[in-house]
Design a protein around this motif. Structure first.
Motif, short mmCIF file in Angstrom:
data_model
loop_
_atom_site.label_atom_id
_atom_site.label_comp_id
_atom_site.label_asym_id
_atom_site.label_seq_id
_atom_site.Cartn_x
_atom_site.Cartn_y
_atom_site.Cartn_z
N ALA A 96 0.83 -1.21 0.00
CA ALA A 96 0.00 0.00 0.00
C ALA A 96 0.86 1.25 0.00
N GLN A 97 1.96 1.22 0.76
CA GLN A 97 2.88 2.35 0.77
C GLN A 97 3.48 2.58 -0.60
N ASP A 98 3.87 1.51 -1.26
CA ASP A 98 4.42 1.63 -2.61
C ASP A 98 3.42 2.25 -3.57
N ALA A 99 2.13 1.99 -3.32
CA ALA A 99 1.08 2.52 -4.21
C ALA A 99 0.75 3.98 -3.92
N GLY A 100 1.15 4.48 -2.76
CA GLY A 100 0.90 5.88 -2.45
C GLY A 100 0.10 6.14 -1.19
N ALA A 101 -0.23 5.09 -0.41
CA ALA A 101 -0.96 5.29 0.84
C ALA A 101 -0.08 6.03 1.85
N GLU A 102 -0.73 6.88 2.65
CA GLU A 102 -0.02 7.65 3.66
C GLU A 102 -0.26 7.13 5.07
N GLY A 103 -1.17 6.20 5.20
CA GLY A 103 -1.46 5.57 6.47
C GLY A 103 -2.27 4.31 6.22
N VAL A 104 -2.35 3.46 7.24
CA VAL A 104 -3.15 2.24 7.11
C VAL A 104 -4.08 2.11 8.30
N MET A 105 -5.24 1.52 8.04
CA MET A 105 -6.20 1.18 9.09
C MET A 105 -6.18 -0.34 9.23
N VAL A 106 -6.03 -0.81 10.48
CA VAL A 106 -5.83 -2.23 10.70
C VAL A 106 -6.67 -2.71 11.88
N LEU A 107 -7.48 -3.75 11.63
CA LEU A 107 -8.22 -4.40 12.71
C LEU A 107 -7.25 -5.07 13.67
N PRO A 108 -7.60 -5.15 14.95
CA PRO A 108 -6.79 -5.95 15.87
C PRO A 108 -6.89 -7.42 15.50
N PRO A 109 -6.08 -8.28 16.10
CA PRO A 109 -6.17 -9.70 15.79
C PRO A 109 -7.60 -10.20 16.00
N PHE A 110 -8.13 -10.90 15.01
CA PHE A 110 -9.51 -11.34 15.12
C PHE A 110 -9.62 -12.81 14.76
N PHE A 111 -10.80 -13.37 14.93
CA PHE A 111 -11.07 -14.80 14.73
C PHE A 111 -10.12 -15.66 15.57
N GLU A 112 -10.39 -15.65 16.86
CA GLU A 112 -9.63 -16.44 17.83
C GLU A 112 -8.19 -15.95 17.98
N GLY A 113 -7.96 -14.69 17.71
CA GLY A 113 -6.64 -14.11 17.96
C GLY A 113 -6.49 -13.74 19.42
N PRO A 114 -5.32 -13.22 19.81
CA PRO A 114 -5.11 -12.85 21.21
C PRO A 114 -6.02 -11.70 21.61
N THR A 115 -6.53 -11.76 22.82
CA THR A 115 -7.38 -10.68 23.33
C THR A 115 -6.73 -9.97 24.51
N ASP A 116 -5.59 -10.48 25.00
CA ASP A 116 -4.88 -9.82 26.08
C ASP A 116 -4.11 -8.63 25.54
N ASP A 117 -3.90 -7.62 26.39
CA ASP A 117 -3.23 -6.39 25.96
C ASP A 117 -1.87 -6.67 25.35
N GLU A 118 -1.09 -7.56 25.97
CA GLU A 118 0.26 -7.82 25.49
C GLU A 118 0.24 -8.40 24.07
N GLY A 119 -0.71 -9.29 23.81
CA GLY A 119 -0.81 -9.86 22.48
C GLY A 119 -1.22 -8.85 21.43
N VAL A 120 -2.15 -7.97 21.79
CA VAL A 120 -2.61 -6.93 20.86
C VAL A 120 -1.48 -5.93 20.59
N VAL A 121 -0.75 -5.55 21.63
CA VAL A 121 0.36 -4.62 21.45
C VAL A 121 1.44 -5.24 20.56
N ALA A 122 1.76 -6.50 20.78
CA ALA A 122 2.77 -7.16 19.96
C ALA A 122 2.34 -7.20 18.50
N PHE A 123 1.07 -7.46 18.27
CA PHE A 123 0.54 -7.48 16.90
C PHE A 123 0.74 -6.12 16.22
N TYR A 124 0.30 -5.06 16.89
CA TYR A 124 0.40 -3.73 16.27
C TYR A 124 1.86 -3.26 16.16
N ALA A 125 2.71 -3.67 17.07
CA ALA A 125 4.12 -3.30 16.96
C ALA A 125 4.72 -3.90 15.70
#
Length: 295
Positions: A96-125
């Protein structure tokens, strides 16, 4: 303080489809030109309203590439790059960056993904390591992960994590996110003027596909502190925004946008066009917007 990069109205663009259910790129380009002409200065490509989860990765990338080519610097571009695996989000984000996007919108981990804060933070990091500003997505009723104020503070410590789009529909919960002092983007159509009054830093608005001129006028009046005018304009939008938010959101946006001259065909399967017996309620809720929003 640095100005927030995604302030104002960012249109969550409805992806057009032809009668066979294929992405209609000619209509995509024409609709973007129409929205630019109406004054839209920010787009979210491959958005939720644009049926991101029903686009293949290649289709989503084509929507971003073709959209960015048409926009050509005339508006900011946010791309949704959500996927189940962080590695796939990183790959999509770099493309997306190569195409010209300046930012991205991203869902947190979903469909049985981690729900604890540490898991969500690691995902977004991991996602932020791709190099574009990341807008998290708070839609707990859909993905089972709630971004609380405490989690928001942890996420904001990640270099490159820019904001949270709150689509919970709960103004009190959104206000609690704002009280962190961090930039929050409203994603609930029914809350637009109230969220702006409460201090939202920006909007990602799917319903603006229907009535871009009036939506922009509400935002401009609010940003300039003309609250009586903002409320008067909102009265024109409130019936349709309340109706689409009540259920079958994407199908209702596609149906209403067609009535105001911003049609994108029908949503892709497994969603179906609204049945004919529900169209009169859409038309009634639109009222004078049908004529006022015609391109």
């Amino acid at each position: 303080m640095t100005a927030f990069a995604f302030s104002g109205l960012n249109l969550a663009l409805a992806t057009p489809f032809d009668d066979a259910g294929r992405v209609d790129f000619a209509r995509l380009e024409a609709n973007i030109e129409r929205y630019l002409g109406a004054g839209i200065t920010g787009f979210v490509l491959s958005s939720g309203t644009g049926m991101h989860v029903y686009l293949s990765p290649d289709e989503a990338q084509q929507v971003i590439e073709r959209g960015a080519k048409v926009i050509n610097g005339r508006a900011r571009i946010i791309a949704q790059t959500s996927a189940l695996m962080a590695e796939d989000v990183v790959m999509r984000t770099k493309r997306a960056q190569d195409a010209g996007a300046e930012g991205v919108m991203v869902l947190p981990p979903f469909f049985e993904g981690p729900t604890d804060d540490e898991g969500v933070v690691a995902f977004y990091a991991e996602v932020a390591s791709a190099g574009l500003p990341v807008i998290g997505y708070n839609v707990p009723h859909a993905v089972g992960v709630e971004i609380t104020p405490d989690l928001f503070r942890k996420l904001a410590a990640i270099p490159g994590f820019a904001s949270v789009k709150d689509s919970s529909g709960d103004l009190a919960a959104q206000a609690s996110l704002m009280r962190t002092g961090l930039p929050v983007m409203n994603g609930a159509d029914t809350l637009v003027p109230y969220a702006l009054l409460a201090g939202a830093s920006g909007l990602i608005w799917g319903g603006a596909n229907i009535a871009p001129k009036t939506c922009l006028a509400v935002v401009k009046a609010a940003q300039e502190g003309r609250w009586a005018e903002a409320r008067a304009l909102w009265r024109k939008l409130e019936p349709i925004m309340s109706l689409i938010w009540a259920g079958d959101y994407v199908q209702s946006v596609y149906a209403a946008a067609a009535m105001t001259g911003h049609g994108a065909g029908n949503p892709r399967k497994p969603l179906r066009a609204l049945p004919a017996d529900r169209l009169p309620a859409i038309r009634e809720a639109l009222g004078d917007l049908i004529d006022a929003e015609k391109p």
